[in-house]
Design an enzyme around this catalytic site. Sequence first.
Site, PDB file in Angstrom:
ATOM      1  N   ASP A 179      12.386  57.895  12.830  1.00  0.00           N
ATOM      2  CA  ASP A 179      13.148  56.543  12.578  1.00  0.00           C
ATOM      3  C   ASP A 179      12.320  55.583  13.860  1.00  0.00           C
ATOM      4  OD1 ASP A 179      15.301  58.212  11.429  1.00  0.00           O
ATOM      5  OD2 ASP A 179      16.219  58.925  13.187  1.00  0.00           O
ATOM      6  N   GLY A 183      10.528  54.148  12.429  1.00  0.00           N
ATOM      7  CA  GLY A 183      11.043  52.404  11.274  1.00  0.00           C
ATOM      8  C   GLY A 183      10.508  51.722  10.359  1.00  0.00           C
ATOM      9  N   LYS A 184       9.309  53.011   9.635  1.00  0.00           N
ATOM     10  CA  LYS A 184       8.336  53.284   8.399  1.00  0.00           C
ATOM     11  C   LYS A 184       8.714  52.708   7.063  1.00  0.00           C
ATOM     12  CE  LYS A 184       7.051  57.869   8.749  1.00  0.00           C
ATOM     13  NZ  LYS A 184       8.138  57.864  10.049  1.00  0.00           N
ATOM     14  N   LYS A 234       6.098  58.633  -1.518  1.00  0.00           N
ATOM     15  CA  LYS A 234       6.086  59.419  -0.081  1.00  0.00           C
ATOM     16  C   LYS A 234       6.239  60.563  -0.570  1.00  0.00           C
ATOM     17  CE  LYS A 234       8.826  60.025   3.174  1.00  0.00           C
ATOM     18  NZ  LYS A 234       9.132  59.377   5.066  1.00  0.00           N
ATOM     19  N   GLU A 254       3.335  56.099   2.567  1.00  0.00           N
ATOM     20  CA  GLU A 254       3.862  56.536   4.124  1.00  0.00           C
ATOM     21  C   GLU A 254       4.084  58.319   3.924  1.00  0.00           C
ATOM     22  OE1 GLU A 254       8.846  56.733   4.615  1.00  0.00           O
ATOM     23  OE2 GLU A 254       8.609  55.160   3.513  1.00  0.00           O
ATOM     24  N   GLY A 276       7.605  61.075   9.232  1.00  0.00           N
ATOM     25  CA  GLY A 276       7.495  61.270  11.042  1.00  0.00           C
ATOM     26  C   GLY A 276       6.543  60.890  11.698  1.00  0.00           C
ATOM     27  N   LEU A 286      17.185  43.685  13.272  1.00  0.00           N
ATOM     28  CA  LEU A 286      18.135  43.543  12.584  1.00  0.00           C
ATOM     29  C   LEU A 286      19.579  43.752  12.226  1.00  0.00           C
ATOM     30  CD1 LEU A 286      14.880  42.024  10.067  1.00  0.00           C
ATOM     31  CD2 LEU A 286      16.522  40.553  11.559  1.00  0.00           C
TER      32      LEU A 286
END
Length: 236
Positions: free
Chosen positions: A13, A15-16, A38, A117, A120, A208
């Site tokens: 988490d 923000g990848k 992914k 990506e 973790g 944001l």
Amino acid sequence: MGKTYFVTGTDTDAGKTVVTCGLLEAARSEKLTTLALKPVSAGCHKSEDGLRNDDALSLMEAMTLSLPYEQVNPVAFEPPIAPHIAAEEAGVRMTLDRLTGYCRGALMNKHDLALIEGAGGWRVPLNSREMITGLARELNTPVILVVGMKLGCISHALLTVEAILRDGVKLAGWVANQMDPEMDRYDENLQALKSSIPAPCLGVVPFLKDVNAGKVAKYLDISTLLSEIPEKAVSL
């Protein structure tokens, strides 16, 4: 073929996916052909077409090439747990060779920029012997580090940088992603990271409320990614 990078984070988490989609959108605005992968996802929902991961779907929406879901996210598990545990529970043998083959097949598609990506943080096991970040080494792919800006981020970031370079992988750059709008001493933490990480800062994404790839892209600079990897990004 174009340039390929592996995107990792300081932890889960960080923000990848948000940053990866922003990088893809920035490349789209430059009229570049992009693809994103992914390779492993844990935390999927069932659909008529099989298991689907929200992060992988976001990548598919942000990239310019149209690839089958199974090529973008070849290994998917339903429970949102560590991938190697999910694989054991599902009776799936997950290996670095297998994932490398999947990625190489997808990367055969002509592209200007490809982003892979991870899952973790940097030290995420595939099995008892291998880490998912071995992909960066096997594919000779430089790394982009996403730093989740929160209390403790300096230690998390520097330990991750140390591990990346110790593994013999190039660090192409990093992105600061503000997760807490009320983080104490935010500017001081950011400056400490800029002074300590031996790679270019590709952008500082503020907190944001309504996150989308277009908004994130405005805070990112991909020019470094499209040129030669800076010498200072190679060694600690």
